[in-house]
Design a protein around this motif. Structure first.
Motif, mmCIF file in Angstrom:
data_model
loop_
_atom_site.group_PDB
_atom_site.id
_atom_site.type_symbol
_atom_site.label_atom_id
_atom_site.label_comp_id
_atom_site.label_asym_id
_atom_site.label_seq_id
_atom_site.Cartn_x
_atom_site.Cartn_y
_atom_site.Cartn_z
ATOM 1 N N HIS A 11 0.819 -1.216 0.000
ATOM 2 C CA HIS A 11 0.000 0.000 0.000
ATOM 3 C C HIS A 11 0.859 1.276 0.000
ATOM 4 C CE1 HIS A 11 1.050 0.775 4.180
ATOM 5 N NE2 HIS A 11 0.885 -0.528 4.377
ATOM 6 N N SER A 53 -7.500 -7.462 -1.758
ATOM 7 C CA SER A 53 -6.837 -6.543 -0.846
ATOM 8 C C SER A 53 -6.987 -6.968 0.607
ATOM 9 C CB SER A 53 -7.437 -5.136 -1.009
ATOM 10 O OG SER A 53 -6.889 -4.230 -0.070
ATOM 11 N N PRO A 55 -8.125 -6.014 4.205
ATOM 12 C CA PRO A 55 -9.238 -5.128 4.565
ATOM 13 C C PRO A 55 -8.814 -3.862 5.320
ATOM 14 C CG PRO A 55 -9.200 -7.030 6.013
ATOM 15 C CD PRO A 55 -8.144 -7.266 4.971
ATOM 16 N N THR A 60 -7.129 -0.877 1.302
ATOM 17 C CA THR A 60 -8.322 -0.748 0.453
ATOM 18 C C THR A 60 -8.336 0.582 -0.299
ATOM 19 O OG1 THR A 60 -9.736 0.078 2.251
ATOM 20 C CG2 THR A 60 -9.732 -2.313 1.842
ATOM 21 N N ALA A 63 -6.104 -0.146 -3.115
ATOM 22 C CA ALA A 63 -6.832 -1.037 -4.025
ATOM 23 C C ALA A 63 -7.877 -0.270 -4.828
ATOM 24 C CB ALA A 63 -7.490 -2.169 -3.240
ATOM 25 N N SER A 64 -8.532 0.695 -4.204
ATOM 26 C CA SER A 64 -9.546 1.487 -4.913
ATOM 27 C C SER A 64 -8.936 2.242 -6.081
ATOM 28 C CB SER A 64 -10.225 2.466 -3.951
ATOM 29 O OG SER A 64 -11.023 1.773 -3.028
ATOM 30 N N LYS A 76 -11.856 -8.358 -0.594
ATOM 31 C CA LYS A 76 -11.011 -8.246 0.592
ATOM 32 C C LYS A 76 -10.801 -9.636 1.177
ATOM 33 C CE LYS A 76 -13.339 -3.971 1.751
ATOM 34 N NZ LYS A 76 -14.187 -3.333 2.775
#
Length: 195
Positions: A11, A53, A55, A60, A63-64, A76
């Protein structure tokens, strides 16, 4: 282990390490940069990419950004969460890194109330076995965290360990590439030094 290509992504920069800590402003920029790279490298191949992804909010949010760019939804899976560190007992950051190095050498070790690398490896192996048993045929993109990602990559290349973990940036991208000659793990991109 027979696998599809796996794209493992750490991330973007976050405001902290709890489950609900969001990306920083820079982290959102990094997530968008990673999304552009992933679209250029994998989004034009016409393959269906499955995105999964952790959670945790920082994952997230990353991931978005990626799923928007690739025009895909994401799922997730709690097995991709970061290692639960536990009580570091007031150790300095340098001392924590020293202990983490010991944990890579002796994976059963942990901080009080936390997970060991061995426990994370067990949940990561379980996750990978479920991927292998699934019917998805294209690449699988995973958004996860520093230690968990290192231990996931270690399942395919045993030499990956503490050094790679400590050097991992926000974000960072590795490719697990199955080939006739065997699975390879390649560091393919990060914002500090695109590779």
């Amino acid at each position: 282990m027979s696998v599809n290509a796996i794209i493992a992504v750490r991330h973007g920069e976050a405001k902290g390490n709890s489950a609900e800590d969001p990306l920083t402003t820079q982290g959102f920029v990094q997530a968008e940069e990673a999304a552009v790279f992933l679209h250029e490298r994998f989004g034009r191949a016409g393959e269906t990419i499955q995105i999964i992804s952790s959670p945790y909010l920082r994952a997230t949010q990353t991931a978005s950004a990626i799923s928007r760019k690739l025009n895909r939804s994401f799922q997730k899976d709690a097995r991709l969460i970061e290692r639960v560190i536990g009580d570091k007992g007031g150790l300095s950051e340098e001392e924590v890194w020293g202990k983490l190095e010991e944990h890579f050498e002796q994976p059963e070790l942990s901080f009080s109330g936390g997970e060991s690398n061995l426990e994370v490896s067990v949940r990561v192996k379980d996750f990978l076995q479920d991927l292998e048993a699934g019917d998805h045929q294209g690449p699988i993109l995973l958004i996860t965290h520093r230690i968990t990602m290192t231990l996931l990559l270690q399942q395919f290349h045993a030499a990956i360990g503490f050094k790679e973990c400590k050097e991992m940036t926000n974000p960072d991208v590795y490719l697990v590439d199955p080939a006739a000659s065997g699975v390879s793990v390649k560091h393919i991109w990060n914002t500090a030094l695109p590779v």
